[in-house]
Design a protein around this motif. Sequence first.
Motif, PDB file in Angstrom:
ATOM      1  N   SER A 260      76.176 152.837  49.112  1.00 32.00           N
ATOM      2  CA  SER A 260      76.136 152.893  47.646  1.00 32.00           C
ATOM      3  C   SER A 260      76.816 151.677  47.023  1.00 32.00           C
ATOM      4  O   SER A 260      76.368 151.187  45.977  1.00 32.00           O
ATOM      5  N   GLU A 261      77.858 151.135  47.656  1.00 30.30           N
ATOM      6  CA  GLU A 261      78.480 149.912  47.147  1.00 30.30           C
ATOM      7  C   GLU A 261      77.512 148.733  47.201  1.00 30.30           C
ATOM      8  O   GLU A 261      77.415 147.948  46.265  1.00 30.30           O
ATOM      9  N   ARG A 262      76.775 148.612  48.312  1.00 30.67           N
ATOM     10  CA  ARG A 262      75.808 147.514  48.447  1.00 30.67           C
ATOM     11  C   ARG A 262      74.668 147.667  47.437  1.00 30.67           C
ATOM     12  O   ARG A 262      74.239 146.701  46.822  1.00 30.67           O
ATOM     13  N   MET A 263      74.186 148.904  47.254  1.00 35.04           N
ATOM     14  CA  MET A 263      73.114 149.136  46.278  1.00 35.04           C
ATOM     15  C   MET A 263      73.584 148.778  44.871  1.00 35.04           C
ATOM     16  O   MET A 263      72.849 148.160  44.105  1.00 35.04           O
ATOM     17  N   LEU A 264      74.808 149.164  44.522  1.00 40.07           N
ATOM     18  CA  LEU A 264      75.348 148.837  43.208  1.00 40.07           C
ATOM     19  C   LEU A 264      75.475 147.323  43.032  1.00 40.07           C
ATOM     20  O   LEU A 264      75.115 146.772  41.988  1.00 40.07           O
ATOM     21  N   GLU A 265      75.950 146.646  44.071  1.00 46.74           N
ATOM     22  CA  GLU A 265      76.079 145.183  44.016  1.00 46.74           C
ATOM     23  C   GLU A 265      74.717 144.528  43.796  1.00 46.74           C
ATOM     24  O   GLU A 265      74.574 143.640  42.943  1.00 46.74           O
ATOM     25  N   LEU A 266      73.711 144.960  44.543  1.00 44.91           N
ATOM     26  CA  LEU A 266      72.383 144.362  44.424  1.00 44.91           C
ATOM     27  C   LEU A 266      71.727 144.678  43.084  1.00 44.91           C
ATOM     28  O   LEU A 266      71.105 143.809  42.473  1.00 44.91           O
ATOM     29  N   ARG A 267      71.865 145.911  42.604  1.00 41.60           N
ATOM     30  CA  ARG A 267      71.303 146.274  41.294  1.00 41.60           C
ATOM     31  C   ARG A 267      71.942 145.455  40.181  1.00 41.60           C
ATOM     32  O   ARG A 267      71.267 144.973  39.282  1.00 41.60           O
TER      33      ARG A 267
ATOM     34  N   MET B  75      66.678 137.116  34.215  1.00 42.15           N
ATOM     35  CA  MET B  75      67.070 138.235  35.028  1.00 42.15           C
ATOM     36  C   MET B  75      66.177 138.270  36.257  1.00 42.15           C
ATOM     37  O   MET B  75      64.941 138.204  36.171  1.00 42.15           O
ATOM     38  N   ALA B  76      66.802 138.331  37.424  1.00 35.80           N
ATOM     39  CA  ALA B  76      66.090 138.248  38.707  1.00 35.80           C
ATOM     40  C   ALA B  76      65.189 139.450  38.962  1.00 35.80           C
ATOM     41  O   ALA B  76      64.265 139.367  39.778  1.00 35.80           O
ATOM     42  N   ALA B  77      65.414 140.542  38.279  1.00 30.93           N
ATOM     43  CA  ALA B  77      64.610 141.747  38.491  1.00 30.93           C
ATOM     44  C   ALA B  77      63.149 141.547  38.083  1.00 30.93           C
ATOM     45  O   ALA B  77      62.299 142.354  38.450  1.00 30.93           O
ATOM     46  N   ARG B  78      62.840 140.506  37.355  1.00 23.75           N
ATOM     47  CA  ARG B  78      61.437 140.237  37.006  1.00 23.75           C
ATOM     48  C   ARG B  78      60.629 139.822  38.241  1.00 23.75           C
ATOM     49  O   ARG B  78      59.426 139.990  38.275  1.00 23.75           O
ATOM     50  N   TRP B  79      61.298 139.305  39.279  1.00 24.00           N
ATOM     51  CA  TRP B  79      60.610 138.833  40.473  1.00 24.00           C
ATOM     52  C   TRP B  79      60.900 139.678  41.709  1.00 24.00           C
ATOM     53  O   TRP B  79      60.110 139.699  42.635  1.00 24.00           O
ATOM     54  N   PHE B  80      62.059 140.355  41.733  1.00 22.12           N
ATOM     55  CA  PHE B  80      62.480 141.057  42.946  1.00 22.12           C
ATOM     56  C   PHE B  80      62.744 142.532  42.667  1.00 22.12           C
ATOM     57  O   PHE B  80      63.097 142.920  41.559  1.00 22.12           O
ATOM     58  N   VAL B  81      62.599 143.335  43.705  1.00 20.44           N
ATOM     59  CA  VAL B  81      62.897 144.761  43.644  1.00 20.44           C
ATOM     60  C   VAL B  81      63.553 145.144  44.975  1.00 20.44           C
ATOM     61  O   VAL B  81      63.418 144.432  45.973  1.00 20.44           O
TER      62      VAL B  81
ATOM     63  N   ALA C 103      70.330 131.835  40.722  1.00 21.25           N
ATOM     64  CA  ALA C 103      71.635 132.293  41.195  1.00 21.25           C
ATOM     65  C   ALA C 103      71.488 133.449  42.183  1.00 21.25           C
ATOM     66  O   ALA C 103      72.209 133.523  43.183  1.00 21.25           O
ATOM     67  N   PHE C 104      70.541 134.346  41.921  1.00 17.53           N
ATOM     68  CA  PHE C 104      70.293 135.466  42.832  1.00 17.53           C
ATOM     69  C   PHE C 104      69.821 134.944  44.191  1.00 17.53           C
ATOM     70  O   PHE C 104      70.304 135.382  45.232  1.00 17.53           O
ATOM     71  N   CYS C 105      68.906 134.002  44.172  1.00 17.57           N
ATOM     72  CA  CYS C 105      68.410 133.413  45.422  1.00 17.57           C
ATOM     73  C   CYS C 105      69.527 132.723  46.193  1.00 17.57           C
ATOM     74  O   CYS C 105      69.624 132.869  47.413  1.00 17.57           O
ATOM     75  N   ASP C 106      70.372 131.988  45.494  1.00 21.57           N
ATOM     76  CA  ASP C 106      71.484 131.300  46.159  1.00 21.57           C
ATOM     77  C   ASP C 106      72.474 132.287  46.766  1.00 21.57           C
ATOM     78  O   ASP C 106      72.954 132.085  47.874  1.00 21.57           O
ATOM     79  N   ARG C 107      72.776 133.352  46.048  1.00 17.48           N
ATOM     80  CA  ARG C 107      73.770 134.323  46.523  1.00 17.48           C
ATOM     81  C   ARG C 107      73.302 135.040  47.784  1.00 17.48           C
ATOM     82  O   ARG C 107      74.099 135.315  48.682  1.00 17.48           O
ATOM     83  N   TYR C 108      72.006 135.345  47.887  1.00 15.91           N
ATOM     84  CA  TYR C 108      71.510 136.146  49.014  1.00 15.91           C
ATOM     85  C   TYR C 108      70.622 135.349  49.972  1.00 15.91           C
ATOM     86  O   TYR C 108      69.859 135.924  50.741  1.00 15.91           O
TER      87      TYR C 108
ATOM     88  N   LEU D 259      62.299 139.533  51.640  1.00 16.50           N
ATOM     89  CA  LEU D 259      63.009 138.260  51.551  1.00 16.50           C
ATOM     90  C   LEU D 259      64.421 138.313  52.123  1.00 16.50           C
ATOM     91  O   LEU D 259      64.955 137.314  52.585  1.00 16.50           O
ATOM     92  N   ALA D 260      65.041 139.477  52.067  1.00 18.85           N
ATOM     93  CA  ALA D 260      66.384 139.664  52.624  1.00 18.85           C
ATOM     94  C   ALA D 260      66.541 141.135  52.978  1.00 18.85           C
ATOM     95  O   ALA D 260      65.953 142.000  52.333  1.00 18.85           O
ATOM     96  N   SER D 261      67.319 141.413  54.012  1.00 16.79           N
ATOM     97  CA  SER D 261      67.555 142.810  54.378  1.00 16.79           C
ATOM     98  C   SER D 261      69.013 143.000  54.766  1.00 16.79           C
ATOM     99  O   SER D 261      69.662 142.091  55.293  1.00 16.79           O
ATOM    100  N   PHE D 262      69.511 144.184  54.484  1.00 23.16           N
ATOM    101  CA  PHE D 262      70.900 144.543  54.743  1.00 23.16           C
ATOM    102  C   PHE D 262      70.916 145.923  55.390  1.00 23.16           C
ATOM    103  O   PHE D 262      70.273 146.845  54.902  1.00 23.16           O
ATOM    104  N   THR D 263      71.645 146.067  56.481  1.00 26.79           N
ATOM    105  CA  THR D 263      71.810 147.355  57.131  1.00 26.79           C
ATOM    106  C   THR D 263      73.250 147.789  56.899  1.00 26.79           C
ATOM    107  O   THR D 263      74.181 147.059  57.232  1.00 26.79           O
ATOM    108  N   GLU D 264      73.406 148.957  56.319  1.00 19.05           N
ATOM    109  CA  GLU D 264      74.741 149.481  56.019  1.00 19.05           C
ATOM    110  C   GLU D 264      74.917 150.828  56.696  1.00 19.05           C
ATOM    111  O   GLU D 264      73.961 151.596  56.837  1.00 19.05           O
ATOM    112  N   ALA D 265      76.140 151.125  57.096  1.00 16.27           N
ATOM    113  CA  ALA D 265      76.464 152.412  57.706  1.00 16.27           C
ATOM    114  C   ALA D 265      77.434 153.156  56.806  1.00 16.27           C
ATOM    115  O   ALA D 265      78.395 152.574  56.303  1.00 16.27           O
ATOM    116  N   GLY D 266      77.149 154.416  56.584  1.00 18.81           N
ATOM    117  CA  GLY D 266      78.018 155.244  55.757  1.00 18.81           C
ATOM    118  C   GLY D 266      77.572 155.265  54.312  1.00 18.81           C
ATOM    119  O   GLY D 266      77.068 154.279  53.786  1.00 18.81           O
TER     120      GLY D 266
END
Length: 114
Positions: A71-78, A1-7, A88-93, A59-66
């Motif tokens: 909340s969709e992006r946060m749910l996707e990332l969580r 699980m990627a959450a062991r390394w990233f937050v 797989a997490f590193c490859d996707r983002y 390591l990566a940043s996303f700017t969202e409006a609205g």
Amino acid sequence: MAARWFVLRFDQVPLTRWQLTRIGFVDFVTGLVPFGFSFYEANPRALIEVVRRDDDTVLASFTEAGERRTSERMLELRTALLGLDPAAFCDRYDIPRDAVTGPGEDVVEDELVR
């Protein structure tokens, strides 16, 4: 699980002087309407960053409006943090795989967002 390394780190992006001026002007003009209420709402912007747990390197940043898109992006990332392995997490983002070092840290689900 990627959450062991990233937050995730979440922050509201402050409005620029131009945006504040535009909002004030639109509110003033719509305040002149006989009903006295505004149909205009500012679209809040959020900055979501993927950071390493051990040294807070961004390591990566996303700017969202609205709110909906944010909340969709946060749910996707969580979901990706909890469900994907680190490679797989590193490859996707588009995060370099060498960002995954050591055994990682124990994860409490409430600590996924700082």
